[in-house]
Design a protein around this motif. Structure first.
Motif, PDB file in Angstrom:
ATOM      1  N   ASN A   1      38.615  41.537  46.315  1.00 21.87           N
ATOM      2  CA  ASN A   1      39.960  42.099  46.488  1.00 21.87           C
ATOM      3  C   ASN A   1      39.975  43.601  46.239  1.00 21.87           C
ATOM      4  N   GLU A   2      39.308  44.022  45.164  1.00 19.66           N
ATOM      5  CA  GLU A   2      39.264  45.450  44.861  1.00 19.66           C
ATOM      6  C   GLU A   2      38.484  46.215  45.925  1.00 19.66           C
TER       7      GLU A   2
ATOM      8  N   SER B   1      40.488  46.659  49.152  1.00 14.69           N
ATOM      9  CA  SER B   1      41.579  47.624  48.969  1.00 14.69           C
ATOM     10  C   SER B   1      41.037  49.048  48.900  1.00 14.69           C
TER      11      SER B   1
ATOM     12  N   ARG C   1      42.327  45.427  58.176  1.00 17.23           N
ATOM     13  CA  ARG C   1      41.926  44.986  56.840  1.00 17.23           C
ATOM     14  C   ARG C   1      40.998  43.780  56.921  1.00 17.23           C
TER      15      ARG C   1
ATOM     16  N   ALA D   1      37.313  43.251  55.368  1.00 16.76           N
ATOM     17  CA  ALA D   1      36.968  42.104  54.522  1.00 16.76           C
ATOM     18  C   ALA D   1      35.683  41.435  55.008  1.00 16.76           C
TER      19      ALA D   1
ATOM     20  N   PHE E   1      45.952  47.904  46.573  1.00 19.54           N
ATOM     21  CA  PHE E   1      45.595  46.602  46.003  1.00 19.54           C
ATOM     22  C   PHE E   1      46.711  45.584  46.212  1.00 19.54           C
ATOM     23  N   LYS E   2      47.963  46.073  46.185  1.00 21.56           N
ATOM     24  CA  LYS E   2      49.116  45.200  46.393  1.00 21.56           C
ATOM     25  C   LYS E   2      49.902  45.693  47.602  1.00 21.56           C
TER      26      LYS E   2
ATOM     27  N   THR F   1      43.665  41.263  34.709  1.00 23.99           N
ATOM     28  CA  THR F   1      42.810  40.656  35.725  1.00 23.99           C
ATOM     29  C   THR F   1      42.436  39.231  35.336  1.00 23.99           C
TER      30      THR F   1
ATOM     31  N   TYR G   1      43.561  35.643  36.802  1.00 19.80           N
ATOM     32  CA  TYR G   1      42.539  34.685  37.237  1.00 19.80           C
ATOM     33  C   TYR G   1      42.832  33.300  36.669  1.00 19.80           C
TER      34      TYR G   1
END
Length: 438
Positions: free
Chosen positions: A148-149, A152, A189, A193, A323-324, A410, A414
């Motif tokens: 994810n990081e 982004s 995106r 990925a 990130f969001k 984080t 999780y």
């Protein structure tokens, strides 16, 4: 005469700007261009399955590699020796990985997906030298950050690079037509990925093949406390770390000794699996002989030892704007010494707290309230049951850390997303959902 010359200069400048602006509107398809891979990379092409090779040469992976290579052209220094060394290491790792694979898989219905995943490497090698540098950056990000990081970070790098090119074009700066046109290409995106997933798969394969040297490197990291780069801004921090790593590794493989103040070179070693000899200076000087044939004699990396009992390793802190989808930027810090696919023991309690909040079906907006309720319950239960007071005290501290320390978020998240990571979760669920006897 001088006035005429001034008018001539103004006319030339205006014409140059108009040509550059027109070039920026060209929707040139970079996927039409294909290069022959450097000879060091060519053994990889022979080892890839037909499906992966087709994807790398003609599919979305090739399109992404070409567009990223064109977009970041001119950012990185020229590193001919490093590219040769990396291509040689890629060929070695690929051959050994394929040789170690059980042969029965090659004849199964999943044969197209067997073998080493070198899709992103072959796509880059058949695109451009800059595309190879881009792939190497993808390995750096995959080695250090979670998916994810990393995605982004990629999205922000692409957006900021396109923005920078657009501003320079509008100012009338001289720019190559291909670079101006590259800023007009869309890079989705989901394509970023896929790039990250392929690079991540490759780093895992290389890590397994180079297990001995990789373990040696990890032992060295335990005695260090440094940052990959000091800047937390994604675009400047990542690009400068990228360039610094390429420059340092180019000199090392060329036999030129280097002294590293930041941890960028260590990240390059870990991600690209090219291992120079390392000299660590501190309370006790240590010389680690890696004996990598890809590094010419004299290529020694010197490090200063700064042990930290609290949090050793190579760190990297970035402020992620992408990130969001909504909301403000997110500050993230990761350590190379850790495996970001696993929960460190010191953060296990934070993940447990998240798993419990998940069981309570606490929404994202109510997390702070849920944590405060959790603390109150711990205090109440400690008073009622002194026998478990010590456990509840530790839990209460973890809950308080989740409230006060953003870096624990984080692991809290999780635990909320994957509460089944607790081996006893199934038993707890079964017990709590069992019918109560009448």
């Amino acid at each position: 005469m001088s006035a005429s010359f001034g008018r001539l200069q103004a006319s030339v400048a205006t014409a140059t700007q108009e040509v550059t602006l027109a070039a920026a509107n060209i929707n040139f398809d970079f996927t039409l261009v294909k290069y022959e891979a450097p000879k060091e990379f060519q053994p990889l092409g022979e080892l890839l399955t037909w499906k992966r090779k087709h994807e790398a040469e003609n599919g979305r992976s090739h399109i992404t590699a070409r567009r990223l290579g064109a977009l970041f052209d001119g950012v990185c220094p020229n590193t001919p020796n490093l590219i040769k060394a990396y291509g040689t290491r890629v060929a070695e790792v690929s051959k050994q990985a394929v040789d170690n694979e059980p042969k029965e898989y090659r004849d199964s219905i999943f044969s197209a997906y067997t073998g080493v995943d070198g899709t992103s490497i072959w796509a880059a090698a058949t695109s451009s030298k800059t595309a190879i540098h881009v792939h190497m950056l993808a390995c750096m990000l995959a080695e250090f950050w979670g998916p994810n990081e990393a995605v982004s970070i990629w999205e922000e790098l692409v957006a900021e690079r396109r923005k920078d090119i657009t501003i320079r074009v509008e100012r009338g700066e001289y720019m190559h037509i291909a670079l101006a046109a590259a800023a007009q290409q869309d890079i989705l995106r989901q394509d970023l990925a896929v790039l990250d997933a392929s690079a991540r798969a490759w780093t895992q394969t290389a890590r397994a093949v180079m297990r001995v040297k990789y373990t040696q490197l990890k032992l060295i990291l335990k005695n260090l406390d440094t940052f990959v780069h000091e800047k937390t801004d994604v675009f400047s921090g990542v690009t400068e770390a990228w360039k610094l790593t390429l420059e340092t590794m180019e000199k090392l493989v060329s036999g030129i000794p280097q002294e590293a103040r930041l941890g960028a070179a260590l990240l390059g070693i870990s991600a690209w699996h090219i291992y120079p000899d390392i000299h660590v200076f501190g309370v006790r000087n240590v010389e680690v002989q890696m004996n990598d044939p890809l590094v010419q004699k004299g290529g020694i990396l010197s490090l200063g030892c700064s042990p930290s009992d609290s949090h050793p390793g190579v760190h990297w802190s970035l402020c992620l704007n992408h990130f969001k989808f909504y909301g403000s930027s997110v500050q993230r810090e990761q350590t190379l010494q850790e495996n970001h696919n696993m929960v460190p023991f010191r953060n296990f309690h934070h993940a447990v707290v998240g798993a419990i909040l998940s069981k309570w079906e606490t929404s994202t907006e109510d997390i702070s309230t849920g944590l405060q309720v959790f603390m109150s319950l711990c205090s109440l239960m400690s008073a009622e049951s002194p026998s478990i007071a010590a456990v509840l005290k530790t839990t209460k501290i973890a809950v308080q850390e989740c409230l006060d320390d953003p870096t624990t978020r984080t692991f809290l998240d999780y635990g909320r997303r994957k509460s089944q990571f607790l081996s006893l979760y199934g038993a707890v669920t079964e017990a709590t959902e069992a019918p109560v006897p009448e």
